[in-house]
Scaffold this motif. Sequence first.
Motif, mmCIF file in Angstrom:
data_model
loop_
_atom_site.group_PDB
_atom_site.id
_atom_site.type_symbol
_atom_site.label_atom_id
_atom_site.label_comp_id
_atom_site.label_asym_id
_atom_site.label_seq_id
_atom_site.Cartn_x
_atom_site.Cartn_y
_atom_site.Cartn_z
ATOM 1 N N VAL A 1 -9.320 19.779 23.420
ATOM 2 C CA VAL A 1 -8.852 18.453 22.656
ATOM 3 C C VAL A 1 -8.283 17.785 23.774
ATOM 4 N N VAL A 2 -9.033 16.556 24.015
ATOM 5 C CA VAL A 2 -8.166 15.488 25.346
ATOM 6 C C VAL A 2 -7.682 14.745 24.453
ATOM 7 N N VAL A 3 -6.394 14.424 24.981
ATOM 8 C CA VAL A 3 -5.669 13.071 24.634
ATOM 9 C C VAL A 3 -5.381 11.926 25.851
ATOM 10 N N VAL A 4 -6.444 10.955 25.314
ATOM 11 C CA VAL A 4 -6.480 9.969 26.291
ATOM 12 C C VAL A 4 -5.228 9.100 26.274
ATOM 13 N N ALA B 1 -0.430 0.584 27.260
ATOM 14 C CA ALA B 1 -1.249 -0.349 26.609
ATOM 15 C C ALA B 1 -2.238 -1.042 27.498
ATOM 16 N N GLY B 2 -3.393 -1.237 27.244
ATOM 17 C CA GLY B 2 -4.305 -2.145 28.134
ATOM 18 C C GLY B 2 -5.272 -1.231 29.098
ATOM 19 N N THR B 3 -5.147 0.081 29.290
ATOM 20 C CA THR B 3 -5.761 0.875 30.358
ATOM 21 C C THR B 3 -6.934 1.182 29.834
ATOM 22 N N GLY B 4 -7.435 0.976 28.734
ATOM 23 C CA GLY B 4 -8.790 1.363 28.004
ATOM 24 C C GLY B 4 -8.712 2.635 27.194
ATOM 25 N N LYS B 5 -7.784 3.034 26.470
ATOM 26 C CA LYS B 5 -7.720 4.295 25.676
ATOM 27 C C LYS B 5 -8.765 4.233 24.751
ATOM 28 N N THR B 6 -8.828 2.928 24.013
ATOM 29 C CA THR B 6 -9.894 2.634 22.866
ATOM 30 C C THR B 6 -11.243 2.501 23.525
ATOM 31 N N THR B 7 -11.512 2.197 24.479
ATOM 32 C CA THR B 7 -12.714 2.069 25.049
ATOM 33 C C THR B 7 -13.248 3.247 25.779
ATOM 34 N N HIS C 1 -4.945 10.947 31.959
ATOM 35 C CA HIS C 1 -4.002 9.753 32.086
ATOM 36 C C HIS C 1 -4.898 8.744 32.694
ATOM 37 N N LEU C 2 -4.986 7.653 32.056
ATOM 38 C CA LEU C 2 -5.636 6.186 32.482
ATOM 39 C C LEU C 2 -4.683 5.511 33.369
ATOM 40 N N THR C 3 -4.730 5.324 34.524
ATOM 41 C CA THR C 3 -3.722 4.753 35.417
ATOM 42 C C THR C 3 -4.370 3.567 35.909
ATOM 43 N N GLY C 4 -3.579 2.318 36.434
ATOM 44 C CA GLY C 4 -4.134 1.106 36.932
ATOM 45 C C GLY C 4 -3.142 0.269 37.479
ATOM 46 N N ASP C 5 -3.459 -0.643 38.099
ATOM 47 C CA ASP C 5 -2.567 -1.691 38.830
ATOM 48 C C ASP C 5 -2.023 -2.408 37.499
ATOM 49 N N ASP D 1 -8.119 6.624 37.775
ATOM 50 C CA ASP D 1 -7.817 5.228 37.794
ATOM 51 C C ASP D 1 -8.854 4.387 36.911
ATOM 52 N N VAL D 2 -8.405 3.139 36.551
ATOM 53 C CA VAL D 2 -9.165 2.464 35.550
ATOM 54 C C VAL D 2 -9.995 1.321 36.064
#
Length: 172
Positions: free
Chosen positions: A6-9, A13-19, A103-107, A148-149
Amino acid sequence: MNTPHVVVVMGVAGTGKTTIGPLLAARLGVPYAEGDDFHPRASIAKMSAGIPLTDEDRWPWLDAIGDWAQGRAGLGGVVSCSALKRSYRDRLRNAAPGVVFLHLTGDRALIEDRMSHRKGHFMPTALLDSQFATLQPLERDEAGVAVDVTGSPEEITARAVAALAELPEPAA
């Protein structure tokens, strides 16, 4: 990754979790749950008004996500959830011990740009600073990976699948 996790993305906000969440779920052949759907109406109203949630606001939300994840144990699934603090991730792990985190990460500039172009979402760009201030990245003892996103959703998903494949199998 043969046995479904079970993966928790997670991420601000805005990193693209819903995408990325649904794309990842499709690639893994498991169901996806949108974490925002677990928020009580009062929390959505607060965020829509530009008011950051407190920990007390988040506990029922995290418990509902944890219940969903526990129900998917051994079956696999993907759920989006900001999970910004270690205490939030600990709460999810207490409910569903086998969860892993993507963990979606980004600038910050890239994330703010993406947030400013999305339509119909209750989270205003004004709350991005509070999200980054709250963020506690995954620690070494937490099951999960950071991705990285930068790039297209398909590229990000491919990197996520590859990174998750390196994690140990969940305990039976």
